[in-house]
Structures are given as structure tokens and as C-alpha cells.
Design a protein around this motif. Sequence first.
Motif, PDB file in Angstrom:
ATOM      1  N   ILE A  95      43.164   4.515   3.133  1.00 38.76           N
ATOM      2  CA  ILE A  95      43.331   5.609   4.121  1.00 38.76           C
ATOM      3  C   ILE A  95      44.252   5.196   5.124  1.00 38.76           C
ATOM      4  CG2 ILE A  95      41.830   6.838   5.718  1.00 38.76           C
ATOM      5  CD1 ILE A  95      39.232   6.108   3.883  1.00 38.76           C
ATOM      6  N   VAL A  96      45.193   6.003   5.473  1.00 37.25           N
ATOM      7  CA  VAL A  96      46.099   5.880   6.543  1.00 37.25           C
ATOM      8  C   VAL A  96      45.988   6.982   7.510  1.00 37.25           C
ATOM      9  CG1 VAL A  96      48.585   6.078   6.990  1.00 37.25           C
ATOM     10  CG2 VAL A  96      47.610   4.909   4.854  1.00 37.25           C
ATOM     11  N   LYS A  97      45.422   6.676   8.683  1.00 35.99           N
ATOM     12  CA  LYS A  97      45.426   7.654   9.919  1.00 35.99           C
ATOM     13  C   LYS A  97      44.326   8.925   9.650  1.00 35.99           C
ATOM     14  CE  LYS A  97      49.446   6.622  12.053  1.00 35.99           C
ATOM     15  NZ  LYS A  97      50.773   6.961  12.517  1.00 35.99           N
ATOM     16  N   GLY A  98      43.317   8.534   8.642  1.00 35.49           N
ATOM     17  CA  GLY A  98      42.353   9.477   8.354  1.00 35.49           C
ATOM     18  C   GLY A  98      42.723  10.161   6.923  1.00 35.49           C
ATOM     19  N   GLU A  99      44.204   9.910   6.582  1.00 35.69           N
ATOM     20  CA  GLU A  99      44.230  10.733   5.165  1.00 35.69           C
ATOM     21  C   GLU A  99      44.169   9.737   4.222  1.00 35.69           C
ATOM     22  OE1 GLU A  99      45.325  13.718   4.991  1.00 35.69           O
ATOM     23  OE2 GLU A  99      45.448  14.229   6.938  1.00 35.69           O
ATOM     24  N   ASP A 121      42.211   3.746   9.912  1.00 37.47           N
ATOM     25  CA  ASP A 121      42.888   3.271   8.414  1.00 37.47           C
ATOM     26  C   ASP A 121      41.966   2.477   7.657  1.00 37.47           C
ATOM     27  OD1 ASP A 121      44.979   4.170   9.505  1.00 37.47           O
ATOM     28  OD2 ASP A 121      45.947   2.169  10.203  1.00 37.47           O
ATOM     29  N   TYR A 122      42.073   2.556   6.307  1.00 33.67           N
ATOM     30  CA  TYR A 122      41.285   1.498   5.389  1.00 33.67           C
ATOM     31  C   TYR A 122      42.415   0.856   4.705  1.00 33.67           C
ATOM     32  CZ  TYR A 122      37.736   0.131   1.920  1.00 33.67           C
ATOM     33  OH  TYR A 122      37.227  -0.461   1.261  1.00 33.67           O
ATOM     34  N   ALA A 123      42.450  -0.441   4.500  1.00 38.44           N
ATOM     35  CA  ALA A 123      43.317  -1.030   3.715  1.00 38.44           C
ATOM     36  C   ALA A 123      42.866  -0.965   2.280  1.00 38.44           C
ATOM     37  CB  ALA A 123      43.155  -2.564   3.812  1.00 38.44           C
ATOM     38  N   GLY A 124      44.254  -0.850   1.420  1.00 34.95           N
ATOM     39  CA  GLY A 124      43.979  -0.378  -0.190  1.00 34.95           C
ATOM     40  C   GLY A 124      42.856  -1.313  -0.762  1.00 34.95           C
ATOM     41  N   THR A 125      42.300  -0.779  -1.705  1.00 37.04           N
ATOM     42  CA  THR A 125      41.448  -1.704  -2.561  1.00 37.04           C
ATOM     43  C   THR A 125      41.268  -0.945  -3.964  1.00 37.04           C
ATOM     44  OG1 THR A 125      39.137  -2.074  -2.823  1.00 37.04           O
ATOM     45  CG2 THR A 125      39.306   0.006  -1.821  1.00 37.04           C
ATOM     46  N   LEU A 126      41.258  -1.837  -4.940  1.00 41.98           N
ATOM     47  CA  LEU A 126      41.127  -1.496  -6.354  1.00 41.98           C
ATOM     48  C   LEU A 126      39.706  -1.334  -6.614  1.00 41.98           C
ATOM     49  CD1 LEU A 126      42.651  -1.014  -8.874  1.00 41.98           C
ATOM     50  CD2 LEU A 126      42.426  -3.321  -9.305  1.00 41.98           C
ATOM     51  N   ILE A 127      39.426  -0.096  -7.214  1.00 45.23           N
ATOM     52  CA  ILE A 127      37.931   0.299  -7.514  1.00 45.23           C
ATOM     53  C   ILE A 127      37.707  -0.602  -8.782  1.00 45.23           C
ATOM     54  CG2 ILE A 127      36.142   1.795  -7.720  1.00 45.23           C
ATOM     55  CD1 ILE A 127      37.731   1.769  -5.312  1.00 45.23           C
ATOM     56  N   PRO A 128      36.747  -1.465  -8.838  1.00 47.51           N
ATOM     57  CA  PRO A 128      36.362  -2.354 -10.149  1.00 47.51           C
ATOM     58  C   PRO A 128      35.597  -1.441 -11.105  1.00 47.51           C
ATOM     59  CG  PRO A 128      35.739  -3.569  -8.199  1.00 47.51           C
ATOM     60  CD  PRO A 128      36.065  -2.139  -7.624  1.00 47.51           C
ATOM     61  N   ARG A 129      35.458  -2.153 -12.446  1.00 46.91           N
ATOM     62  CA  ARG A 129      34.814  -1.444 -13.229  1.00 46.91           C
ATOM     63  C   ARG A 129      33.196  -1.190 -12.855  1.00 46.91           C
ATOM     64  NH1 ARG A 129      34.233  -4.608 -18.621  1.00 46.91           N
ATOM     65  NH2 ARG A 129      33.419  -6.004 -17.248  1.00 46.91           N
ATOM     66  N   ASP A 130      32.621  -0.095 -13.373  1.00 47.21           N
ATOM     67  CA  ASP A 130      31.101   0.142 -13.187  1.00 47.21           C
ATOM     68  C   ASP A 130      30.821   0.416 -11.501  1.00 47.21           C
ATOM     69  OD1 ASP A 130      30.298   0.285 -15.931  1.00 47.21           O
ATOM     70  OD2 ASP A 130      29.804  -1.871 -15.783  1.00 47.21           O
ATOM     71  N   ARG A 148      33.652   2.700   3.068  1.00 48.17           N
ATOM     72  CA  ARG A 148      34.197   2.174   4.199  1.00 48.17           C
ATOM     73  C   ARG A 148      33.537   0.750   4.635  1.00 48.17           C
ATOM     74  NH1 ARG A 148      35.591   6.693   7.824  1.00 48.17           N
ATOM     75  NH2 ARG A 148      33.560   7.332   7.244  1.00 48.17           N
ATOM     76  N   ALA A 149      32.226   0.810   4.905  1.00 45.75           N
ATOM     77  CA  ALA A 149      31.244   0.002   5.294  1.00 45.75           C
ATOM     78  C   ALA A 149      31.140  -1.028   4.338  1.00 45.75           C
ATOM     79  CB  ALA A 149      30.259   0.625   5.991  1.00 45.75           C
ATOM     80  N   PHE A 150      30.604  -0.625   3.157  1.00 45.14           N
ATOM     81  CA  PHE A 150      30.185  -1.732   2.024  1.00 45.14           C
ATOM     82  C   PHE A 150      30.955  -1.779   0.920  1.00 45.14           C
ATOM     83  CE2 PHE A 150      27.676   2.443   1.562  1.00 45.14           C
ATOM     84  CZ  PHE A 150      28.221   2.836   0.278  1.00 45.14           C
ATOM     85  N   GLY A 151      32.134  -1.361   1.034  1.00 44.09           N
ATOM     86  CA  GLY A 151      33.075  -1.327  -0.251  1.00 44.09           C
ATOM     87  C   GLY A 151      32.495  -0.583  -1.439  1.00 44.09           C
ATOM     88  N   PRO A 152      33.075  -0.701  -2.466  1.00 44.34           N
ATOM     89  CA  PRO A 152      32.786   0.208  -3.795  1.00 44.34           C
ATOM     90  C   PRO A 152      31.152  -0.027  -4.030  1.00 44.34           C
ATOM     91  CG  PRO A 152      34.885  -1.148  -4.178  1.00 44.34           C
ATOM     92  CD  PRO A 152      34.400  -1.578  -2.992  1.00 44.34           C
TER      93      PRO A 152
END
Length: 163
Positions: A95-99, A121-130, A148-152
Amino acid sequence: MAVELGLRFLKVLVLFVILWTFLWVNKSYGCRRVEGQEMTPTFPQDKNVMLNPQARNPGDLDRGDAVAYAYEIGGRGVKNLVGRVIGLPGDRVRIVKGEVFVNNERLVENYVNSRNRSSEDYAGTLIPRDTLFVLGDNRNGAKLVDSRAFGPLSAWAVAGKVR
């Protein structure tokens, strides 16, 4: 008189059997009360929503689907929340400036209005399996709970797809 009473009983019995069969065949229906404000105004707090509990695994869901999930808030008990599926396993979300960007493409989100959009902003994250990456439609609040608070979000926490 007895024949009329017998026919009335038979009609009620047939109606009961039809209704029972419909409910038994469609046992995928469920109901959940929304406890958070994450999806306001789409699903207001304290509103009941219908669920399809059979659609709860990442393979059963699409980006943009609303899902109900359980989340424990710091020892204060479990809350029933609803969020929108943004990222599926293998997706990269940032997420960059809300986008919101999924796999480096800007996500078109007609369900989020400008008043409910955050500029964080939210730094990039790769979504794991399941797992899933979920965001609420209301993203402009300090106490809102989503990925954004607890991750995937693990698939085991998903109660089902909101209808």
C-alpha cells in the motif's frame, strides 16, 4: 369435516417436508454478527450477515470477496469481523499512500470511498500458502483490525464468504 381436517393436516405436513428438505440440502447457510467497524458502511457494525461456510479456503475465494473471520484482540476475547479479500496465496501486496497494489498493479476498489480511505503506507508482503490478505472497506481509523495489523490471515480463522 374429518376429510377437510385430514387434507389440511396433509398440506401442512407436505409443506413441512419441503421446507425441511430445502434447509437440509442448503445447509451451507450460516449467520454471523459483524462486531467491528472495518466494513462500514458496506456492512455496518452489529449487522447480521449471511455466510457460506463452505467457501472459506483461499481456493474457494476471489479477490474482492467479503469474508467473516474470528480475531482475538489482546486477551479481551474473540471478535467476529468482516474483511475484503485483497491478496491470495502467492500475491505480493503493498500500500502506497492509501493506494493498494497487488503484484505491482494498482487495485481498483470501487467499494472504498474517499472518506474511508487511509493515506498510510504498508510495506510489501508476499502472501503465503493457505492465507489471505484482508482489508476493511473503512480504512480510516486507529482501532481498525485487518491484515495491516496482524498480517496475512490464516484460512482456519475464516468462517466463510459473506453473501
